[in-house]
Scaffold this motif. Structure first.
Motif, mmCIF file in Angstrom:
data_model
loop_
_atom_site.group_PDB
_atom_site.id
_atom_site.type_symbol
_atom_site.label_atom_id
_atom_site.label_comp_id
_atom_site.label_asym_id
_atom_site.label_seq_id
_atom_site.Cartn_x
_atom_site.Cartn_y
_atom_site.Cartn_z
ATOM 1 N N TYR A 116 0.922 -1.086 -0.002
ATOM 2 C CA TYR A 116 -0.109 0.129 -0.013
ATOM 3 C C TYR A 116 1.008 1.202 -0.136
ATOM 4 N N ASP A 117 0.393 2.388 -0.608
ATOM 5 C CA ASP A 117 1.153 3.712 -0.396
ATOM 6 C C ASP A 117 2.568 3.374 -1.318
ATOM 7 N N GLY A 118 2.409 2.682 -2.178
ATOM 8 C CA GLY A 118 3.689 2.587 -2.892
ATOM 9 C C GLY A 118 4.781 1.628 -2.364
ATOM 10 N N LYS A 119 4.329 0.773 -0.995
ATOM 11 C CA LYS A 119 5.227 -0.025 -0.429
ATOM 12 C C LYS A 119 4.991 -1.465 -1.421
ATOM 13 N N GLU B 202 3.567 -4.352 -14.356
ATOM 14 C CA GLU B 202 2.555 -3.325 -15.180
ATOM 15 C C GLU B 202 3.468 -2.488 -16.017
ATOM 16 N N LYS B 203 2.850 -2.208 -17.166
ATOM 17 C CA LYS B 203 3.508 -1.111 -17.941
ATOM 18 C C LYS B 203 3.431 0.179 -17.199
ATOM 19 N N PHE B 204 4.457 0.985 -17.076
ATOM 20 C CA PHE B 204 4.562 2.307 -16.406
ATOM 21 C C PHE B 204 3.407 3.283 -17.230
ATOM 22 N N PRO C 64 2.590 6.951 -18.312
ATOM 23 C CA PRO C 64 2.719 8.465 -18.319
ATOM 24 C C PRO C 64 1.377 9.099 -18.112
ATOM 25 N N PHE C 65 0.808 9.126 -17.007
ATOM 26 C CA PHE C 65 -0.725 9.632 -16.788
ATOM 27 C C PHE C 65 -0.646 11.072 -16.960
ATOM 28 N N GLU C 66 -1.607 11.550 -17.370
ATOM 29 C CA GLU C 66 -2.102 13.054 -17.443
ATOM 30 C C GLU C 66 -2.430 13.450 -16.045
ATOM 31 N N ILE D 240 -3.425 14.073 -5.749
ATOM 32 C CA ILE D 240 -2.080 14.597 -6.390
ATOM 33 C C ILE D 240 -0.934 13.690 -4.961
ATOM 34 N N HIS D 241 -0.135 12.905 -5.504
ATOM 35 C CA HIS D 241 0.479 12.103 -4.425
ATOM 36 C C HIS D 241 2.079 12.603 -4.385
ATOM 37 N N VAL D 242 2.502 12.612 -3.235
ATOM 38 C CA VAL D 242 3.947 12.987 -2.839
ATOM 39 C C VAL D 242 4.493 11.757 -2.108
ATOM 40 N N ASN D 243 5.643 11.186 -2.796
ATOM 41 C CA ASN D 243 6.278 9.724 -2.301
ATOM 42 C C ASN D 243 5.294 8.634 -2.018
ATOM 43 N N ASN D 244 4.419 8.717 -3.127
ATOM 44 C CA ASN D 244 3.398 7.451 -3.143
ATOM 45 C C ASN D 244 2.213 7.612 -2.135
ATOM 46 N N ILE D 245 2.309 8.675 -1.577
ATOM 47 C CA ILE D 245 1.152 8.849 -0.359
ATOM 48 C C ILE D 245 0.252 10.070 -0.900
ATOM 49 N N ILE E 178 -12.299 3.638 -6.271
ATOM 50 C CA ILE E 178 -11.780 3.334 -7.602
ATOM 51 C C ILE E 178 -10.520 4.279 -8.130
ATOM 52 N N GLU E 179 -9.443 3.925 -8.096
ATOM 53 C CA GLU E 179 -8.192 4.784 -8.250
ATOM 54 C C GLU E 179 -7.920 4.685 -9.824
ATOM 55 N N MET E 180 -7.888 5.703 -10.194
ATOM 56 C CA MET E 180 -7.601 5.559 -11.925
ATOM 57 C C MET E 180 -6.514 6.545 -12.442
ATOM 58 N N PHE E 181 -6.099 6.190 -13.633
ATOM 59 C CA PHE E 181 -5.038 7.206 -14.295
ATOM 60 C C PHE E 181 -5.936 7.736 -15.398
ATOM 61 N N LEU E 182 -5.763 8.989 -15.692
ATOM 62 C CA LEU E 182 -6.374 9.687 -16.792
ATOM 63 C C LEU E 182 -5.219 9.685 -17.830
ATOM 64 N N ILE F 147 -7.915 1.887 -14.841
ATOM 65 C CA ILE F 147 -7.938 1.645 -13.552
ATOM 66 C C ILE F 147 -6.741 1.204 -12.921
ATOM 67 N N ASN F 148 -6.293 1.702 -11.779
ATOM 68 C CA ASN F 148 -5.292 1.490 -11.226
ATOM 69 C C ASN F 148 -5.361 0.395 -10.001
ATOM 70 N N GLU F 149 -6.131 0.655 -8.796
ATOM 71 C CA GLU F 149 -6.642 -0.010 -7.885
ATOM 72 C C GLU F 149 -7.889 0.288 -7.479
HETATM 73 P P1 AMP Z 1 -0.581 1.774 -5.794
HETATM 74 O O1 AMP Z 1 -0.098 1.224 -4.870
HETATM 75 O O2 AMP Z 1 -1.022 0.815 -6.969
HETATM 76 O O3 AMP Z 1 -1.812 2.603 -5.944
HETATM 77 O O4 AMP Z 1 0.592 3.106 -6.635
HETATM 78 C C1 AMP Z 1 1.164 3.837 -5.659
HETATM 79 C C2 AMP Z 1 1.306 4.942 -6.841
HETATM 80 O O5 AMP Z 1 2.351 4.711 -7.640
HETATM 81 C C3 AMP Z 1 0.296 5.478 -7.712
HETATM 82 O O6 AMP Z 1 -0.764 6.416 -7.014
HETATM 83 C C4 AMP Z 1 0.896 6.059 -9.172
HETATM 84 O O7 AMP Z 1 1.342 7.430 -8.431
HETATM 85 C C5 AMP Z 1 2.015 5.149 -8.952
HETATM 86 N N1 AMP Z 1 1.986 4.175 -9.975
HETATM 87 C C6 AMP Z 1 1.380 2.996 -9.545
HETATM 88 N N2 AMP Z 1 1.485 2.053 -10.631
HETATM 89 C C7 AMP Z 1 1.734 2.900 -11.799
HETATM 90 C C8 AMP Z 1 1.812 2.456 -13.238
HETATM 91 N N3 AMP Z 1 1.478 1.564 -13.534
HETATM 92 N N4 AMP Z 1 2.428 3.734 -14.278
HETATM 93 C C9 AMP Z 1 2.552 4.885 -13.319
HETATM 94 N N5 AMP Z 1 2.744 5.118 -12.095
HETATM 95 C C10 AMP Z 1 2.198 4.091 -11.307
#
Ligand code: AMP
Length: 384
Positions: free
Chosen positions: A158-161, A187-189, A191-193, A217-222, A259-263, A271-273
């Motif tokens: 969680y939170d990027g961990k 996952e493919k990285f 480059p979301f807007e 807006i996230h800073v350090n994944n939080i 629902i967390e999404m990438f535009l 959808i991210n997660e």
């Molecule tokens: P997550 O734990 O999956 O929510 O990832 C934490 C953060 O990492 C997300 O809020 C994004 O900023 C970034 N991130 C996660 N997956 C990707 C991806 N596939 N491409 C680009 N950034 C990502």
């Protein structure tokens, strides 16, 4: 079983049992108490944020079946404030307890592999990905997905961990640390807007409501700031709402799903997660919407009609982490427009979510600039 037996209406005076005593449980409890419910909470830590406002505090591990049974005995309905609860333990008390959200949604959202499969099954899109069970799988997947890509543990992150961005073959050597935790996804990285999210609530009878789409807006994944509503096209909004609806139906959702999404571009969303509960990006709804995400969740699990979700005014929410507490305490005196929330956590730690502030303003950009000017959040968000 008739319809009323299947979906009892839980009325004021009854007890809502919450598994998890963090800030989400606390804000659910505060909302429920306004409507006259009693609260019982199960959490391993005494005097938890939710425990402080609950009528009954059960201090035990989340998977402690005896403790869950005790919670079931005193509760008329049981909900959870986070998804990493042992679904098997919860299932064991399902006979004795009313758990309208069920355990399936927990199993899905605590495992990125099951989650991605479920999202795709609903018809929504995720980033191109591969399921990784071994070093060989990773090598094969990287050939297909390429760099940059993100390796994530399927469970427990969680939170990027539990994540590693692979930018080139040089980063490959670090992958072992992540793979050591068990199955993963590559996952493919993207480059979301923008990162956006939507919160949907659904009841057992199919009634469904969404909150406005917001930008995160996230800073350090939080999560740092949420801007409500998101500055996105009408088309993107409609797409986000459609995806939320499809997912809610496909998952047979009861309660709240964030629902967390990438535009990705103006009209492309992936959808991210998912999180099967109220969400940090919905905190703004307490002040800004006709019904808060917490009230809506309580309404859903108690089988009350869902509330309207329209906004009174645009809003910005900013998280208060441990390193921001002193600045916020000083700043609140000069900023009467700050709606300050603290969660009652005793131990202040860098990176720990201690509270949040919501600011209502027709012009979110002004608020963002003002927050920047306070310097409270500047640079300090870097976890040392
Ligand atoms: P997550 O734990 O999956 O929510 O990832 C934490 C953060 O990492 C997300 O809020 C994004 O900023 C970034 N991130 C996660 N997956 C990707 C991806 N596939 N491409 C680009 N950034 C990502």
């Amino acid at each position: 079983m008739n319809l009323t037996e299947q979906m009892p209406v839980i009325l004021p005076g009854k007890t809502i049992g919450i598994i998890g005593g963090g800030q989400l449980g606390r804000m659910m409890a505060l909302s429920a108490k306004q409507s006259g419910f009693k609260i019982a909470v199960l959490d391993p830590t005494p005097n938890s944020p939710c425990g402080q406002v609950a009528d009954v505090e059960i201090t035990a591990a989340y998977h402690d079946v005896n403790a869950l049974e005790r919670l079931a005995e005193i509760s008329d309905v049981i909900t959870f404030e986070f998804e990493n609860i042992d679904a098997d333990s919860l299932e064991r008390i399902a006979e004795k307890a009313y758990i309208p959200q069920g355990t399936n949604i927990l199993r899905i959202t605590q495992d990125r592999i099951l989650e991605k499969r479920a999202i795709e099954k609903s018809g929504a899109r995720v980033a191109p990905y591969a399921e990784i069970y071994s070093q060989e799988d990773l090598e094969q997947a990287i050939d297909v997905i390429g760099y940059p890509s993100v390796l994530k543990t399927a469970r427990g992150g969680y939170d990027g961990k539990g994540q590693l961005v692979l930018r080139s073959a040089d980063d490959f050597s670090q992958a072992g640390g992540i793979l050591g935790h068990g199955p993963c996804v590559l996952e493919k990285f993207i480059p979301f807007e923008k990162e956006i999210s939507i919160i949907v609530t659904r009841k057992a009878d199919g009634e469904f409501r969404v909150f406005p789409v917001v930008e995160n807006i996230h800073v350090n994944n939080i999560l740092h700031e949420t801007i409500a509503p998101a500055g996105i096209s009408e088309l993107a909004q409609v797409e986000a709402i459609d995806m939320a609806y499809q997912l809610a139906v496909s998952l047979d959702l009861v309660g709240t799903l964030a629902i967390e999404m990438f535009l990705v571009s103006e009209d492309e969303i992936i959808i991210n997660e998912l999180a099967p509960r109220p969400h940090n990006s919905g905190h703004y709804s307490i002040e800004a919407c006709m019904t808060s995400q917490f009230e809506q969740h309580i309404r859903a699990i108690c089988n009350w009609p869902l509330g309207q979700t329209e906004m009174h005014m645009n809003a910005v929410m900013v998280n208060v982490l441990g390193e921001h507490v002193d600045g916020v305490i000083r700043g609140l005196i000069e900023n009467p427009e700050w709606k300050v929330h603290f969660y009652g956590k005793e131990e202040v730690k860098i990176g720990r979510k201690m509270g949040h502030i919501t600011i209502l303003n027709p012009e979110p950009a002004e608020v963002l600039a003002e927050l920047e000017e306070t310097k409270i959040w500047k640079d300090k968000s870097i976890i040392k």
